[in-house]
Design a protein around this motif. Structure first.
Motif, short mmCIF file in Angstrom:
data_model
loop_
_atom_site.label_atom_id
_atom_site.label_comp_id
_atom_site.label_asym_id
_atom_site.label_seq_id
_atom_site.Cartn_x
_atom_site.Cartn_y
_atom_site.Cartn_z
N UNK A 155 -14.14 -1.57 7.68
CA UNK A 155 -14.58 -0.62 6.66
C UNK A 155 -13.53 -0.55 5.55
N UNK A 156 -13.97 -0.48 4.30
CA UNK A 156 -12.99 -0.38 3.20
C UNK A 156 -12.31 0.99 3.20
N UNK A 157 -11.05 1.00 2.83
CA UNK A 157 -10.29 2.24 2.77
C UNK A 157 -10.68 2.99 1.50
N UNK A 158 -10.98 4.29 1.58
CA UNK A 158 -11.38 5.05 0.39
C UNK A 158 -10.26 5.16 -0.66
N UNK A 159 -9.01 4.95 -0.24
CA UNK A 159 -7.90 5.02 -1.19
C UNK A 159 -7.73 3.72 -1.95
N UNK A 160 -8.44 2.68 -1.57
CA UNK A 160 -8.36 1.40 -2.25
C UNK A 160 -7.26 0.53 -1.67
N UNK A 161 -7.00 -0.58 -2.37
CA UNK A 161 -5.99 -1.52 -1.89
C UNK A 161 -4.74 -1.53 -2.75
N UNK A 162 -4.78 -0.90 -3.90
CA UNK A 162 -3.61 -0.92 -4.79
C UNK A 162 -2.51 0.01 -4.27
N UNK A 163 -1.25 -0.32 -4.55
CA UNK A 163 -0.14 0.53 -4.10
C UNK A 163 -0.20 1.91 -4.77
N UNK A 164 0.16 2.92 -4.01
CA UNK A 164 0.16 4.30 -4.50
C UNK A 164 1.56 4.87 -4.37
N UNK A 165 1.75 6.05 -4.91
CA UNK A 165 3.03 6.75 -4.82
C UNK A 165 2.82 7.98 -3.93
N UNK A 166 3.54 8.06 -2.83
CA UNK A 166 3.45 9.19 -1.90
C UNK A 166 4.61 10.13 -2.18
#
Length: 107
Positions: free
Chosen positions: A42-53
């Motif tokens: 299943x695809x992740x709802x946050x997408x595949x691009x890097x994010x900042x936590x």
């Protein structure tokens, strides 16, 4: 508390700064976050691009938010304003007094 929206995180961060004004420590962590794909393909709802936590911890109270690349500039401006507004309560480090020994006294 868990993950909050950007505005919710900034509001809670400001509240935490007011709690820490007289005593205690508030720890803020910023790091790169790469969402992992979910099990079952299943695809992740946050997408595949890097994010900042971004996390903030005050005692047992922890809050966090995830910022996408396109929103970093806007979020950072608001985050910077809160940080600058709450930096006035910092204590200056105490300087250690060094005793100067004279060569005359050593002889």
């Amino acid at each position: 508390m868990g993950r909050l929206t950007h505005d919710g995180f900034l509001i809670e961060l400001d509240k935490n700064f007011s709690r820490v004004r007289n005593s205690g420590s508030l720890f803020i962590t910023i790091k790169r976050y790469e969402p992992k794909p979910r099990k079952g393909g299943k695809p992740n709802p946050e997408g595949n691009e890097p994010l900042c936590l971004i996390r903030a911890k005050l005692g047992s109270n922890a809050i966090s938010t995830v910022v996408a690349q396109k929103d970093v500039a806007k979020f950072h401006t608001s985050f910077e304003a809160i940080m600058k507004g709450n930096m006035d309560g910092l204590k200056k480090p105490e300087k250690e007094k060094k005793k100067k020994e004279r060569k005359d006294e050593a002889k």
